[in-house]
Write a protein that holds these residues in place. Structure first.
Motif, PDB file in Angstrom:
ATOM      1  N   TYR A   1      77.120  24.915 -13.959  1.00 31.04           N
ATOM      2  CA  TYR A   1      76.414  25.693 -12.943  1.00 31.04           C
ATOM      3  C   TYR A   1      76.991  27.097 -12.797  1.00 31.04           C
ATOM      4  O   TYR A   1      76.246  28.050 -12.593  1.00 31.04           O
ATOM      5  CB  TYR A   1      76.437  24.974 -11.590  1.00 31.04           C
ATOM      6  CG  TYR A   1      75.531  23.772 -11.553  1.00 31.04           C
ATOM      7  CD1 TYR A   1      74.146  23.932 -11.532  1.00 31.04           C
ATOM      8  CD2 TYR A   1      76.040  22.495 -11.567  1.00 31.04           C
ATOM      9  CE1 TYR A   1      73.302  22.839 -11.508  1.00 31.04           C
ATOM     10  CE2 TYR A   1      75.208  21.392 -11.543  1.00 31.04           C
ATOM     11  CZ  TYR A   1      73.838  21.571 -11.505  1.00 31.04           C
ATOM     12  OH  TYR A   1      73.007  20.493 -11.491  1.00 31.04           O
TER      13      TYR A   1
ATOM     14  N   MET B   1      75.691  29.080 -15.723  1.00 32.46           N
ATOM     15  CA  MET B   1      74.263  29.369 -15.548  1.00 32.46           C
ATOM     16  C   MET B   1      74.035  30.453 -14.501  1.00 32.46           C
ATOM     17  O   MET B   1      73.256  31.380 -14.714  1.00 32.46           O
ATOM     18  CB  MET B   1      73.522  28.094 -15.139  1.00 32.46           C
ATOM     19  CG  MET B   1      73.395  27.089 -16.259  1.00 32.46           C
ATOM     20  SD  MET B   1      72.566  25.592 -15.738  1.00 32.46           S
ATOM     21  CE  MET B   1      71.004  26.239 -15.163  1.00 32.46           C
ATOM     22  N   SER B   2      74.711  30.338 -13.382  1.00 37.04           N
ATOM     23  CA  SER B   2      74.501  31.325 -12.323  1.00 37.04           C
ATOM     24  C   SER B   2      75.053  32.684 -12.726  1.00 37.04           C
ATOM     25  O   SER B   2      74.464  33.722 -12.413  1.00 37.04           O
ATOM     26  CB  SER B   2      75.102  30.853 -11.000  1.00 37.04           C
ATOM     27  OG  SER B   2      76.439  30.502 -11.133  1.00 37.04           O
TER      28      SER B   2
ATOM     29  N   ASN C   1      66.460  29.933 -14.916  1.00 37.38           N
ATOM     30  CA  ASN C   1      67.248  28.713 -15.137  1.00 37.38           C
ATOM     31  C   ASN C   1      66.795  28.005 -16.405  1.00 37.38           C
ATOM     32  O   ASN C   1      67.615  27.472 -17.152  1.00 37.38           O
ATOM     33  CB  ASN C   1      67.118  27.767 -13.953  1.00 37.38           C
ATOM     34  CG  ASN C   1      67.895  28.238 -12.760  1.00 37.38           C
ATOM     35  OD1 ASN C   1      68.814  29.034 -12.884  1.00 37.38           O
ATOM     36  ND2 ASN C   1      67.535  27.756 -11.596  1.00 37.38           N
TER      37      ASN C   1
ATOM     38  N   SER D   1      72.480  34.131 -15.249  1.00 43.96           N
ATOM     39  CA  SER D   1      71.235  34.443 -14.535  1.00 43.96           C
ATOM     40  C   SER D   1      71.397  35.657 -13.645  1.00 43.96           C
ATOM     41  O   SER D   1      70.503  36.497 -13.561  1.00 43.96           O
ATOM     42  CB  SER D   1      70.789  33.239 -13.709  1.00 43.96           C
ATOM     43  OG  SER D   1      70.483  32.148 -14.541  1.00 43.96           O
TER      44      SER D   1
END
Length: 60
Positions: free
Chosen positions: A2, A5-6, A16, A9
């Motif tokens: 996570y 990913m964050s 996502n 992004s």
């Protein structure tokens, strides 16, 4: 996963779904590249600056 990913992004504005399609090594590579860009653009006065990849899992 996570955090990776964050991080990607946030900096590249990828969805996502786009980030989830990548394998783990690709996400880590992008995080490393983004961190390097950040270091070049905003040199730190402190040597304590860390990459997202240096963060321990489960914290933050």
């Amino acid at each position: 996963m996570y955090k990776e990913m964050s991080f990607i992004s946030y900096y590249f504005h990828w969805s996502n779904e786009e980030v989830l399609k990548m394998d783990h090594s690709s996400r880590r590579r992008w995080c490393s590249e983004i961190s390097a860009i950040n270091r070049e653009l905003t040199p730190s006065k402190s040597s304590k600056e860390k990459s997202i990849l240096d963060m321990k899992p489960g914290r933050g």
